[in-house]
Design a protein around this motif. Sequence first.
Motif, PDB file in Angstrom:
ATOM      1  N   MET A  83       0.831  -1.198   0.000  1.00  0.00           N
ATOM      2  CA  MET A  83       0.000   0.000   0.000  1.00  0.00           C
ATOM      3  C   MET A  83       0.875   1.260   0.000  1.00  0.00           C
ATOM      4  SD  MET A  83      -2.803  -1.675   0.094  1.00  0.00           S
ATOM      5  CE  MET A  83      -3.890  -2.871   0.869  1.00  0.00           C
ATOM      6  N   LEU A  84       1.955   1.233   0.765  1.00  0.00           N
ATOM      7  CA  LEU A  84       2.854   2.386   0.833  1.00  0.00           C
ATOM      8  C   LEU A  84       3.639   2.564  -0.467  1.00  0.00           C
ATOM      9  CD1 LEU A  84       4.189   1.872   4.470  1.00  0.00           C
ATOM     10  CD2 LEU A  84       2.534   3.580   3.703  1.00  0.00           C
ATOM     11  N   ASP A  85       3.971   1.460  -1.129  1.00  0.00           N
ATOM     12  CA  ASP A  85       4.685   1.528  -2.406  1.00  0.00           C
ATOM     13  C   ASP A  85       3.834   2.162  -3.501  1.00  0.00           C
ATOM     14  OD1 ASP A  85       6.988   0.325  -1.437  1.00  0.00           O
ATOM     15  OD2 ASP A  85       6.410  -1.692  -2.081  1.00  0.00           O
ATOM     16  N   HIS A  86       2.518   2.077  -3.352  1.00  0.00           N
ATOM     17  CA  HIS A  86       1.621   2.533  -4.421  1.00  0.00           C
ATOM     18  C   HIS A  86       0.606   3.533  -3.873  1.00  0.00           C
ATOM     19  CE1 HIS A  86       3.264  -0.564  -7.066  1.00  0.00           C
ATOM     20  NE2 HIS A  86       3.157  -1.406  -6.063  1.00  0.00           N
ATOM     21  N   GLN A  87       1.110   4.574  -3.254  1.00  0.00           N
ATOM     22  CA  GLN A  87       0.219   5.564  -2.656  1.00  0.00           C
ATOM     23  C   GLN A  87      -0.527   6.393  -3.698  1.00  0.00           C
ATOM     24  OE1 GLN A  87       1.729   7.705   0.859  1.00  0.00           O
ATOM     25  NE2 GLN A  87       3.515   6.365   0.816  1.00  0.00           N
ATOM     26  N   ASP A  88      -0.110   6.302  -4.973  1.00  0.00           N
ATOM     27  CA  ASP A  88      -0.805   7.028  -6.032  1.00  0.00           C
ATOM     28  C   ASP A  88      -2.103   6.336  -6.444  1.00  0.00           C
ATOM     29  OD1 ASP A  88       0.891   4.930  -6.886  1.00  0.00           O
ATOM     30  OD2 ASP A  88       0.749   5.612  -8.962  1.00  0.00           O
ATOM     31  N   ILE A  89      -2.290   5.085  -5.993  1.00  0.00           N
ATOM     32  CA  ILE A  89      -3.495   4.336  -6.342  1.00  0.00           C
ATOM     33  C   ILE A  89      -4.534   4.540  -5.237  1.00  0.00           C
ATOM     34  CG2 ILE A  89      -4.437   2.054  -6.823  1.00  0.00           C
ATOM     35  CD1 ILE A  89      -1.678   1.213  -7.765  1.00  0.00           C
ATOM     36  N   PRO A  90      -5.761   4.911  -5.577  1.00  0.00           N
ATOM     37  CA  PRO A  90      -6.793   5.131  -4.552  1.00  0.00           C
ATOM     38  C   PRO A  90      -7.304   3.811  -3.980  1.00  0.00           C
ATOM     39  CG  PRO A  90      -7.743   5.390  -6.743  1.00  0.00           C
ATOM     40  CD  PRO A  90      -6.263   5.177  -6.943  1.00  0.00           C
ATOM     41  N   SER A 104      15.760  -6.879  -2.419  1.00  0.00           N
ATOM     42  CA  SER A 104      16.165  -5.486  -2.634  1.00  0.00           C
ATOM     43  C   SER A 104      16.454  -5.217  -4.106  1.00  0.00           C
ATOM     44  CB  SER A 104      17.398  -5.155  -1.792  1.00  0.00           C
ATOM     45  OG  SER A 104      17.088  -5.129  -0.424  1.00  0.00           O
ATOM     46  N   VAL A 105      17.180  -6.113  -4.732  1.00  0.00           N
ATOM     47  CA  VAL A 105      17.496  -5.968  -6.157  1.00  0.00           C
ATOM     48  C   VAL A 105      16.203  -5.943  -6.973  1.00  0.00           C
ATOM     49  CG1 VAL A 105      18.546  -7.116  -8.150  1.00  0.00           C
ATOM     50  CG2 VAL A 105      19.791  -6.980  -5.971  1.00  0.00           C
ATOM     51  N   HIS A 106      15.275  -6.810  -6.620  1.00  0.00           N
ATOM     52  CA  HIS A 106      13.995  -6.880  -7.337  1.00  0.00           C
ATOM     53  C   HIS A 106      13.204  -5.585  -7.181  1.00  0.00           C
ATOM     54  CE1 HIS A 106      10.503  -8.680  -9.175  1.00  0.00           C
ATOM     55  NE2 HIS A 106       9.775  -8.526  -8.094  1.00  0.00           N
ATOM     56  N   ARG A 107      13.203  -5.021  -5.974  1.00  0.00           N
ATOM     57  CA  ARG A 107      12.478  -3.777  -5.730  1.00  0.00           C
ATOM     58  C   ARG A 107      13.098  -2.616  -6.515  1.00  0.00           C
ATOM     59  NH1 ARG A 107       8.979  -2.901  -1.713  1.00  0.00           N
ATOM     60  NH2 ARG A 107       9.783  -0.795  -1.390  1.00  0.00           N
ATOM     61  N   VAL A 108      14.400  -2.534  -6.518  1.00  0.00           N
ATOM     62  CA  VAL A 108      15.077  -1.449  -7.242  1.00  0.00           C
ATOM     63  C   VAL A 108      14.784  -1.560  -8.739  1.00  0.00           C
ATOM     64  CG1 VAL A 108      17.336  -0.533  -7.906  1.00  0.00           C
ATOM     65  CG2 VAL A 108      16.878  -1.122  -5.515  1.00  0.00           C
ATOM     66  N   ALA A 109      14.757  -2.791  -9.260  1.00  0.00           N
ATOM     67  CA  ALA A 109      14.473  -2.990 -10.681  1.00  0.00           C
ATOM     68  C   ALA A 109      13.077  -2.496 -11.043  1.00  0.00           C
ATOM     69  CB  ALA A 109      14.614  -4.468 -11.040  1.00  0.00           C
ATOM     70  N   LYS A 110      12.176  -2.487 -10.065  1.00  0.00           N
ATOM     71  CA  LYS A 110      10.813  -2.004 -10.303  1.00  0.00           C
ATOM     72  C   LYS A 110      10.653  -0.524  -9.989  1.00  0.00           C
ATOM     73  CE  LYS A 110       8.415  -4.895  -7.790  1.00  0.00           C
ATOM     74  NZ  LYS A 110       7.207  -5.613  -7.280  1.00  0.00           N
ATOM     75  N   GLY A 111      11.771   0.147  -9.658  1.00  0.00           N
ATOM     76  CA  GLY A 111      11.725   1.572  -9.372  1.00  0.00           C
ATOM     77  C   GLY A 111      11.298   1.904  -7.957  1.00  0.00           C
ATOM     78  N   LEU A 112      11.434   0.944  -7.049  1.00  0.00           N
ATOM     79  CA  LEU A 112      11.068   1.152  -5.648  1.00  0.00           C
ATOM     80  C   LEU A 112      12.314   1.317  -4.793  1.00  0.00           C
ATOM     81  CD1 LEU A 112       8.337  -1.648  -5.441  1.00  0.00           C
ATOM     82  CD2 LEU A 112       7.942   0.811  -5.694  1.00  0.00           C
ATOM     83  N   THR A 113      12.121   1.692  -3.543  1.00  0.00           N
ATOM     84  CA  THR A 113      13.235   1.795  -2.604  1.00  0.00           C
ATOM     85  C   THR A 113      13.787   0.399  -2.316  1.00  0.00           C
ATOM     86  OG1 THR A 113      11.695   1.655  -0.733  1.00  0.00           O
ATOM     87  CG2 THR A 113      12.281   3.858  -1.533  1.00  0.00           C
TER      88      THR A 113
END
Length: 288
Positions: A116-123, A271-280
């Motif tokens: 939910m925090l990763d996608h705060q732009d989604i209502p 972590s590597v997977h998250r960065v590849a998706k543009g996340l922290t």
Amino acid sequence: MSGGEMIRGAIYVDDSGNPGAESGSDFLPSSRKSWTAVVVPSVIAAEVEKGMKIFLDGVRGDFGVNELHFTEIYSGKGAWESVSPDKRAEIIHLMSSAMSALGLPVLHQTVTDFTMLDHQDIPLNTRSGEWKLDDHSHLGLLMLCSQVSQHIRTMKQESPQDFELPFPLYVDQGIMPAGGERALPNWQDVIEGPTALFRDSAAIAGLQLADFAAFVINRSQWIAVTRRPGPIRKAEEAILQAAAGLNILNLPFHRVAPEEFGKESYEEWQSVHRVAKGLTPRPAKNPE
């Protein structure tokens, strides 16, 4: 076994997780809700039905159970309490061998607080029909349906004769009781209706394929973050081999030496997977 349900080809879905259990890793919080789908293509549906009937009839005759819940089999609980570890391990091995040989497509989706925090732009504080998007379980199932539909479309393009769409989507009872049905917001070209059909796994044998895949993926992740690096124990090996044999379309596989396999390596991959998706690199946390 429900006659004819698997002849058409179908999508079978079950959930997993460790509610309330702390793994010690921010990447595997107790808040997570995971869903796993097993796709049975039309071209092998009859073969899968025949194999499942033989397998389940044998288990029923030997142990007097009508359905398989692999968490209980692995843990020796419920109807499996008096069954020896070797016998229980044999059942897991047989299902693992069958899934590996068939190569049934498997997809996995997890939703947590940090999703939910990763996608705060989604209502996410809204509804889609009867689906609550701020509910981990509801959102996770819808996200899985989206993933499944994308992959089935691709597979049908590559092999049209193997996928006579749309497929029925069977979900193990939980969000709704067995017999319940709920309209889906999209994906009608892949999912019949489009509707989620909630059923009892004792009546729909394909749901027990999903139960196995969900159990194996969840347990292998749990092993990864809770074990101490070193030699692989026999029980761990059985689960990890079963996971390696699954044809998971949306999770990466990693090779690692046993002495390096544990929480540190698992979190590095994540972590590597998250960065590849543009996340922290690490999951965000809700403010105190």
